[in-house]
Design a protein around this motif. Structure first.
Motif, PDB file in Angstrom:
ATOM      1  N   SER A  81      19.642 -22.870 -46.639  1.00  0.00           N
ATOM      2  CA  SER A  81      18.734 -23.745 -47.378  1.00  0.00           C
ATOM      3  C   SER A  81      19.292 -25.144 -47.576  1.00  0.00           C
ATOM      4  CB  SER A  81      18.422 -23.129 -48.748  1.00  0.00           C
ATOM      5  OG  SER A  81      19.549 -23.212 -49.604  1.00  0.00           O
ATOM      6  N   SER A 128      10.102 -23.846 -48.136  1.00  0.00           N
ATOM      7  CA  SER A 128      10.912 -24.079 -46.938  1.00  0.00           C
ATOM      8  C   SER A 128      10.137 -24.849 -45.873  1.00  0.00           C
ATOM      9  CB  SER A 128      11.417 -22.750 -46.367  1.00  0.00           C
ATOM     10  OG  SER A 128      10.336 -21.956 -45.914  1.00  0.00           O
ATOM     11  N   ARG A 137      15.817 -29.607 -51.520  1.00  0.00           N
ATOM     12  CA  ARG A 137      15.464 -28.334 -50.884  1.00  0.00           C
ATOM     13  C   ARG A 137      16.350 -27.166 -51.330  1.00  0.00           C
ATOM     14  NH1 ARG A 137      16.231 -25.339 -45.785  1.00  0.00           N
ATOM     15  NH2 ARG A 137      14.185 -24.633 -45.028  1.00  0.00           N
ATOM     16  N   ILE A 196      14.896 -23.838 -53.523  1.00  0.00           N
ATOM     17  CA  ILE A 196      14.983 -22.478 -52.970  1.00  0.00           C
ATOM     18  C   ILE A 196      15.871 -21.606 -53.845  1.00  0.00           C
ATOM     19  CG2 ILE A 196      15.824 -21.118 -51.017  1.00  0.00           C
ATOM     20  CD1 ILE A 196      14.748 -23.296 -49.179  1.00  0.00           C
ATOM     21  N   THR A 221      11.319 -19.405 -43.680  1.00  0.00           N
ATOM     22  CA  THR A 221       9.859 -19.418 -43.839  1.00  0.00           C
ATOM     23  C   THR A 221       9.232 -18.110 -43.365  1.00  0.00           C
ATOM     24  OG1 THR A 221       9.864 -21.804 -43.472  1.00  0.00           O
ATOM     25  CG2 THR A 221       7.748 -20.662 -43.283  1.00  0.00           C
TER      26      THR A 221
END
Length: 471
Positions: A297, A353, A363, A367, A431
């Motif tokens: 991630s 994502s 990001r 996550i 994803t």
């Protein structure tokens, strides 16, 4: 409360619970037995931080990493399948003592492993012990606990499991930061497991056998003595009479007999379905490969190792909330909330994502927050409920067999995901992986809504009577 006339006749009301030294004794027994859960958690969680230094030292690639991780899990499936049956034959307490020895031997082999093959052998030994503990500890606690507080007593094992996982994450982080520059730091991570194994062995030598197992063997006086140590005298006598009334009418069931009986076959399939659905949320992919997911991630390796502690903390907090809920909220409601919330988290992780491309500064944190939310929902509503439910839904004559098969299905699903998760993430990315988990979660909601019978607030004997009535 008993609502059916036939059920009430077969399982008459018991005297109420009363305070006293027997309640403290029950608490002590649950703490000692839950060292088995602590070992379960530590041994499944330690690979999360040990895998990267281990791979670097031994030259492992993605597939051999999957073998090292999943070998414990597939062995746990075998341990679960036979652990239940062995506990039926030898006794719950005897099995827990034997499992403590197996935990210690597996740890010793891992710490001294010179290469890949011996490493996998050590993981297999630990897996057999973990699988056995996953079936025997919940049944032992359920058979000792009064039905009014059975959920919170049995659920302590799951809190012990996630506490063991959190302990593994913390130990990994501390050792990784302070000793990560040394070869063999992963051996120290594994070695810590020896301490709770010794505690389980010594502790269980002083704990009683399950009164229901003793009654099943015709050892009435021993069963009564155990019940009097964890109940008032009046309650102990009444409960033993109830246990004997069921035990006298039933002989131990073989798998063939279970498959020939429609009610028993149905409850076995429900137990397997619950075990499989719990694993298809992908929870243990996070517990085994959480550091790798966080690196994917956007975190660097050391930051991911530290951040990985957060899901472990929320898992313990969720488990504590779940213990409070177990005796207050119906099992079906708990499962529906759990699968609904975890499916929502999967969708949000997949969306995040996509919306936040690799390299975006927020990001990894978004996550991480969603992974923490997923683990919190999982632990609060699903993990504790799953093992409590499996420990109580099977009749006494097939309890070891039933929970063994259900746990076998759970562990095989777990092992399949553990083996292929690195390859799945490599092929589909975060994803695709989490959208797949979301689709399976939606199916689990339908399964719970249409198939699961309620079990909260009923005695184990009352549940068995209801099963005979097809309810």
């Amino acid at each position: 409360m008993l609502t059916d006339t036939g059920e009430a006749r077969m399982t008459p009301a018991l005297p109420p619970l009363t305070p006293g030294p027997h309640r403290a004794r029950l608490g002590l027994i649950s703490i000692v037995a839950c060292f088995g859960g602590l070992l379960f958690g530590y041994d499944t969680g330690v690979i999360n931080g040990a895998l990267r230094p281990l791979s670097a030292e031994l030259g492992l690639e993605a597939f051999t990493e999957g073998i090292v991780t999943s070998s414990l899990v597939f062995a746990a499936a075998i341990g679960a399948l036979f652990g239940g049956r062995l506990s039926d034959a030898l006794g719950r307490r005897t099995m827990l003592v034997a499992l403590a020895v197996l935990f210690f031997l597996g740890t010793l082999v891992l710490v001294l492993a010179p290469g890949f093959a011996v490493l996998v052998a050590g993981r297999v030994l630990l897996g057999l012990a973990v699988g056995g503990a996953s079936t025997v500890v919940p049944v032992y606690l359920a058979e000792l606990a009064p039905h009014e507080i059975r959920g919170s007593i049995s659920g302590r094992n799951e809190v012990a499991i996630v506490s063991g996982q959190l302990a593994a994450f913390v130990v990994n982080a501390v050792l990784g930061i302070t000793l990560g520059h040394l070869d063999g730091v992963w051996r120290i991570m594994f070695a810590v497991c020896a301490l709770p194994a010794i505690a389980l062995f010594i502790g269980m030598l002083r704990m009683p056998e399950s009164p229901r197992w003793l009654a099943r063997r015709g050892r009435r006086e021993e069963a009564l003595a155990v019940l009097r140590s964890v109940r008032s005298a009046e309650r102990a006598s009444a409960e033993l009479a109830q246990i004997e009334a069921i035990a006298e009418r039933r002989t131990r069931s073989s798998l063939a007999e279970v498959l020939q009986s429609r009610p028993l076959r149905r409850i076995l399939l429900i137990g397997m379905g619950v075990g499989i659905a719990q694993q298809l949320t992908g929870i243990n992919s996070i517990m085994y490969y959480g550091q790798s997911v966080l690196v994917e991630s956007g975190f660097d390796e050391q930051a991911a190792l530290i951040a990985n502690v957060a899901p472990g903390v929320i898992a313990v907090l969720g488990g504590i909330i779940a213990l409070w809920m177990m005796d207050r909220v119906d099992r079906r409601t708990t499962f529906l909330l759990g699968f609904g919330l975890t499916t929502l988290c999967h969708v949000l992780i997949g969306v995040a994502s996509v919306a936040l491309e690799p390299g975006h500064p927020i990001r990894p944190f978004v996550i991480l927050a969603l992974v923490v939310a997923f683990v919190g929902a999982m632990q609060t509503f699903l993990n504790v409920a799953t093992w409590v439910y499996l420990s109580e839904i099977f009749p006494l004559r097939m309890r070891g067999l039933g929970i063994g098969i259900a746990a076998f299905a759970n562990w095989v699903t777990n092992g399949t995901l553990a083996l292929w998760f690195p390859s799945l993430v490599a092929a589909a990315g975060i994803t695709g992986t989490f959208f797949l988990f979301a689709a399976v979660g939606a199916l689990a909601v339908v399964f719970v809504a249409t198939q699961l019978p309620e079990s909260r607030g009923r005695t184990l004997e009352g549940l068995e009577s209801r099963l005979e009535l097809g309810r």
